[in-house]
Design a protein around this motif. Structure first.
Motif, mmCIF file in Angstrom:
data_model
loop_
_atom_site.group_PDB
_atom_site.id
_atom_site.type_symbol
_atom_site.label_atom_id
_atom_site.label_comp_id
_atom_site.label_asym_id
_atom_site.label_seq_id
_atom_site.Cartn_x
_atom_site.Cartn_y
_atom_site.Cartn_z
ATOM 1 N N CYS A 26 70.544 46.507 28.146
ATOM 2 C CA CYS A 26 69.805 47.762 28.262
ATOM 3 C C CYS A 26 69.713 48.398 26.883
ATOM 4 O O CYS A 26 70.306 47.913 25.922
ATOM 5 N N ILE A 27 68.996 49.471 26.808
ATOM 6 C CA ILE A 27 68.875 50.227 25.568
ATOM 7 C C ILE A 27 69.691 51.507 25.713
ATOM 8 O O ILE A 27 69.559 52.221 26.711
ATOM 9 N N PHE A 28 70.535 51.748 24.732
ATOM 10 C CA PHE A 28 71.341 52.968 24.718
ATOM 11 C C PHE A 28 70.639 54.018 23.878
ATOM 12 O O PHE A 28 70.127 53.726 22.801
ATOM 13 N N ASN A 43 63.673 50.953 33.667
ATOM 14 C CA ASN A 43 62.433 50.471 33.042
ATOM 15 C C ASN A 43 61.808 51.473 32.078
ATOM 16 O O ASN A 43 60.594 51.601 32.012
ATOM 17 N N ARG A 44 62.617 52.160 31.329
ATOM 18 C CA ARG A 44 62.138 53.227 30.444
ATOM 19 C C ARG A 44 61.352 52.697 29.252
ATOM 20 O O ARG A 44 60.421 53.313 28.788
ATOM 21 N N PHE A 45 61.758 51.534 28.749
ATOM 22 C CA PHE A 45 61.135 51.003 27.541
ATOM 23 C C PHE A 45 60.407 49.701 27.834
ATOM 24 O O PHE A 45 60.868 48.895 28.633
ATOM 25 N N ILE A 46 59.273 49.492 27.162
ATOM 26 C CA ILE A 46 58.483 48.270 27.328
ATOM 27 C C ILE A 46 58.400 47.561 25.986
ATOM 28 O O ILE A 46 58.067 48.168 24.967
ATOM 29 N N ASP A 47 58.704 46.267 26.008
ATOM 30 C CA ASP A 47 58.524 45.419 24.834
ATOM 31 C C ASP A 47 57.118 44.842 24.922
ATOM 32 O O ASP A 47 56.844 43.975 25.748
ATOM 33 N N ASN A 48 56.225 45.350 24.105
ATOM 34 C CA ASN A 48 54.817 44.924 24.163
ATOM 35 C C ASN A 48 54.591 43.477 23.758
ATOM 36 O O ASN A 48 53.586 42.881 24.131
ATOM 37 N N SER A 49 55.527 42.902 23.020
ATOM 38 C CA SER A 49 55.340 41.515 22.572
ATOM 39 C C SER A 49 55.408 40.523 23.732
ATOM 40 O O SER A 49 54.784 39.474 23.692
ATOM 41 N N ASN A 50 56.176 40.872 24.776
ATOM 42 C CA ASN A 50 56.270 39.967 25.928
ATOM 43 C C ASN A 50 56.179 40.702 27.261
ATOM 44 O O ASN A 50 56.468 40.135 28.307
ATOM 45 N N CYS A 58 71.566 56.742 28.736
ATOM 46 C CA CYS A 58 71.629 57.802 27.735
ATOM 47 C C CYS A 58 72.943 58.563 27.892
ATOM 48 O O CYS A 58 73.347 58.892 29.011
ATOM 49 N N LEU A 59 73.602 58.829 26.777
ATOM 50 C CA LEU A 59 74.810 59.647 26.779
ATOM 51 C C LEU A 59 74.605 60.820 25.827
ATOM 52 O O LEU A 59 73.873 60.718 24.846
#
Length: 136
Positions: A26-28, A43-50, A58-59
Motif C-alpha cells: 500500500c501507499i503510506f 484504491n486511492r492511488f492509480i498507477d497510470n503506467s499499468n 494515512c497516519l
C-alpha cells in the motif's frame, strides 16, 4: 530516520504475523487531519503506467510524539484490518466499523470497547473506536 521506510517495515511485520501476508503493498501518507489518528482509503492511488490501484494508509504525525509506540502501531494495525476487509470484498456500506471488523480486531489481539479500556463493553459498530492491547 525515514518514517515511510519505518512504516513499511512495521506493515510488513504485522502483515506476516497477524494477516499471513494476505495484504497487498500500500501507499503510506502522513496528514495532520484534525481529530484523526489515522485512516484507510481503498484504491486511492492509480498507477497510470499499468492502470493498477493502490490502497492508502494515512497516519497523523501530530500523534507520534503524544502516543506511545504501542498505540501508534495499534492504529496502523487498526487500519490494516480495514484493508483486510476491503481485500476480502467485505466492503463496509454503513459506518466505518462493523461487527466483522470488531471480530477481526479481537482475533488479532486488539479489543474495541465503549470505555477504551479492557473490561469495557465490546462494541460492534461505532464511529470513534479506542483500542487497547488485549492481555493474554
Amino acid at each position: 530516520m525515514d518514517i515511510y521506510q519505518e512504516l513499511k517495515k512495521a506493515f510488513d511485520f504485522y502483515n506476516q504475523r497477524l494477516f499471513h501476508n494476505e495484504l497487498p503493498e500500500c501507499i503510506f501518507t502522513l496528514s495532520r487531519v484534525s481529530d484523526t489518528i489515522g485512516y484507510f482509503s481503498p484504491n486511492r492511488f492509480i498507477d497510470n503506467s499499468n492502470n493498477t490501484r493502490h490502497h492508502e494508509i494515512c497516519l497523523n504525525p501530530n500523534y507520534f510524539g503524544v502516543l506511545d509506540c504501542e498505540r501508534t502501531f495499534a492504529t496502523l494495525v487498526h487500519e490494516m484490518v480495514h484493508m483486510l476487509q476491503e481485500c476480502r470484498g467485505e466492503r463496509i456500506t454503513t459506518g466505518y466499523h462493523n461487527k466483522a471488523w470488531a471480530e477481526i480486531m479481537i482475533s488479532i489481539g486488539l479489543v474495541p470497547t465503549d470505555t477504551g479500556k479492557i473490561g469495557g463493553k465490546k462494541l460492534n459498530i461505532l464511529a470513534d473506536i479506542q483500542m487497547y492491547r488485549k492481555k493474554s
